[in-house]
Design a protein around this motif. Structure first.
Motif, mmCIF file in Angstrom:
data_model
loop_
_atom_site.group_PDB
_atom_site.id
_atom_site.type_symbol
_atom_site.label_atom_id
_atom_site.label_comp_id
_atom_site.label_asym_id
_atom_site.label_seq_id
_atom_site.Cartn_x
_atom_site.Cartn_y
_atom_site.Cartn_z
ATOM 1 N N LYS A 136 0.866 -1.185 0.000
ATOM 2 C CA LYS A 136 0.000 0.000 0.000
ATOM 3 C C LYS A 136 0.902 1.233 0.000
ATOM 4 N N ILE A 137 1.131 1.760 -1.200
ATOM 5 C CA ILE A 137 2.091 2.859 -1.353
ATOM 6 C C ILE A 137 1.440 4.236 -1.313
ATOM 7 N N HIS A 138 0.104 4.290 -1.362
ATOM 8 C CA HIS A 138 -0.584 5.585 -1.391
ATOM 9 C C HIS A 138 -1.154 5.891 0.000
ATOM 10 N N GLU A 139 -0.554 6.873 0.670
ATOM 11 C CA GLU A 139 -0.967 7.210 2.035
ATOM 12 C C GLU A 139 -1.646 8.573 2.092
ATOM 13 N N CYS A 140 -2.752 8.634 2.815
ATOM 14 C CA CYS A 140 -3.513 9.873 2.987
ATOM 15 C C CYS A 140 -2.800 10.774 3.987
ATOM 16 N N ASP A 141 -2.542 12.026 3.593
ATOM 17 C CA ASP A 141 -1.849 12.991 4.458
ATOM 18 C C ASP A 141 -2.748 13.486 5.590
ATOM 19 N N ILE A 142 -4.048 13.276 5.456
ATOM 20 C CA ILE A 142 -4.997 13.795 6.445
ATOM 21 C C ILE A 142 -5.231 12.801 7.586
ATOM 22 N N CYS A 143 -5.562 11.541 7.231
ATOM 23 C CA CYS A 143 -5.890 10.553 8.266
ATOM 24 C C CYS A 143 -4.887 9.402 8.356
ATOM 25 N N GLY A 144 -3.935 9.333 7.417
ATOM 26 C CA GLY A 144 -2.908 8.294 7.480
ATOM 27 C C GLY A 144 -3.294 6.952 6.892
ATOM 28 N N LYS A 145 -4.513 6.827 6.386
ATOM 29 C CA LYS A 145 -4.953 5.562 5.804
ATOM 30 C C LYS A 145 -4.169 5.291 4.522
ATOM 31 N N LYS A 146 -3.829 4.019 4.300
ATOM 32 C CA LYS A 146 -3.043 3.634 3.128
ATOM 33 C C LYS A 146 -3.879 2.809 2.145
ATOM 34 N N PHE A 147 -3.506 2.947 0.869
ATOM 35 C CA PHE A 147 -4.244 2.269 -0.196
ATOM 36 C C PHE A 147 -3.271 1.615 -1.178
ATOM 37 N N SER A 148 -3.737 0.517 -1.754
ATOM 38 C CA SER A 148 -2.937 -0.199 -2.754
ATOM 39 C C SER A 148 -3.038 0.469 -4.119
#
Length: 319
Positions: free
Chosen positions: A204-216
């Motif tokens: 999961k290389i895509h991380e949200c700068d707001i809440c920290g959740k990561k996505f594939s």
């Protein structure tokens, strides 16, 4: 003499291509640097080489003296006809020194070598994104202007690229040529296969700068960011309600049409979305996974917990 002997001592430091003459290397470097000193007086288009401008001028006057004996197609340049003939014969003259891939024309070969070097010379004037190929830039620009010239004859869905439409048509025909080497599951396109591979690797290389959740997937990450930013590009034509994701709008439309495709296997009751069905199934199992943080009372459905939480907070405020 190097021309006669075939010796090529002049090598490009960027892509590794070699030339027999310094002049040839100099002209080639203009491609990498993007320097274009030769301008067309008619349309204003600029070129890196003078002879390319000359060929371009033939296009304006419509001179095509070089005709294909196989299909009759005519060209302004002799070497363009030569590359075209290779398409009929299947000859690929240009071989990559790095991976061995062969190309039918020097342009294709050059594009391929740029891929190895990581060179992206075509920049979007709107968002600044850089791309390797001029054609890819044209497709990218269509996304900004909303141009979708390729339409599916079955469902009417429109696409900005023909290759994407082709993958879409495979979905209708249920053609799945792209197989996962780990589990054997097949997909209609290589893009869908690559997304699936991430489920095995857990990357999961895509991380949200707001809440920290990561996505594939980048697409899923973009949809998530739309929720934070309040971007709702998907609007209902009936009531005007907006949604962050197309799938949300699709489920919402079922409330207008009354379509209930999600059916309970236990009692047969139907629902407009999978979420409502999942909440309903919990009532059969009497599973109470939704607990109140204040009084610890448990509920089978999240909506019931939310209603309870409001009442519970009010009770706490009175105390």
């Amino acid at each position: 003499m190097d021309i006669h002997t075939g010796i090529k001592n002049h090598e490009c430091v960027i892509c590794g291509k070699v030339f027999t003459r310094t002049h040839g290397l100099k002209n080639h470097m203009d491609i990498h640097t993007g320097i274009k000193n030769h301008e067309c007086d008619i349309c204003g288009k600029v070129f890196t080489r003078k002879h390319v401008l000359t060929y371009h001028m033939d296009m304006h006057v419509g001179i095509k003296n070089h005709e294909c004996d196989v299909c009759g197609k005519a060209f302004t340049r002799k070497y363009s006809l030569k590359y075209h003939m290779d398409m009929h014969t299947g000859v690929k003259r240009y071989k990559c020194d790095k991976c061995g891939k062969k190309s039918t024309s020097p342009t294709q070969h050059e594009h391929h070598m740029n891929m190895h070097a990581g060179i992206k010379i075509h920049e979007c004037d709107i968002c600044g994104k850089k791309l390797r190929y001029k054609q890819t830039l044209a497709f990218h620009m269509n996304t900004h202007f909303g141009i979708k010239a390729h339409k599916c004859k079955i469902c009417g869905k429109e696409f900005n690229r023909e290759i994407i439409l082709k993958h879409h048509m495979n979905m209708h025909a249920d053609v799945k040529n792209h197989e996962c080497f780990i589990c054997g599951k097949s997909f209609t396109s290589n893009e869908h296969l690559n997304r699936h591979i991430h489920t095995h690797t857990g990357v999961k290389i895509h991380e949200c700068d707001i809440c920290g959740k990561k996505f594939s997937y980048k697409q899923t990450f973009t949809l998530h960011m739309n929720v934070h930013l309040g971007i709702k590009n998907h609007k209902c034509d009936i009531c005007g309600k907006g949604f962050c994701q197309g799938s949300q709008l699709k489920r919402h439309m079922n409330t207008h049409t009354g379509i209930k495709n999600q059916k309970c296997d236990i009692c047969g009751k139907a629902f407009t979305s999978r979420r409502y069905l999942a909440a309903h199934v919990e009532t059969h199992a009497l599973v109470k996974n939704h607990k109140c943080d204040i009084c610890w009372k448990a509920f089978t459905q999240k909506t019931h917990l939310e209603r309870h939480m409001v009442a519970c907070w009010r009770q706490q405020l009175k105390m």
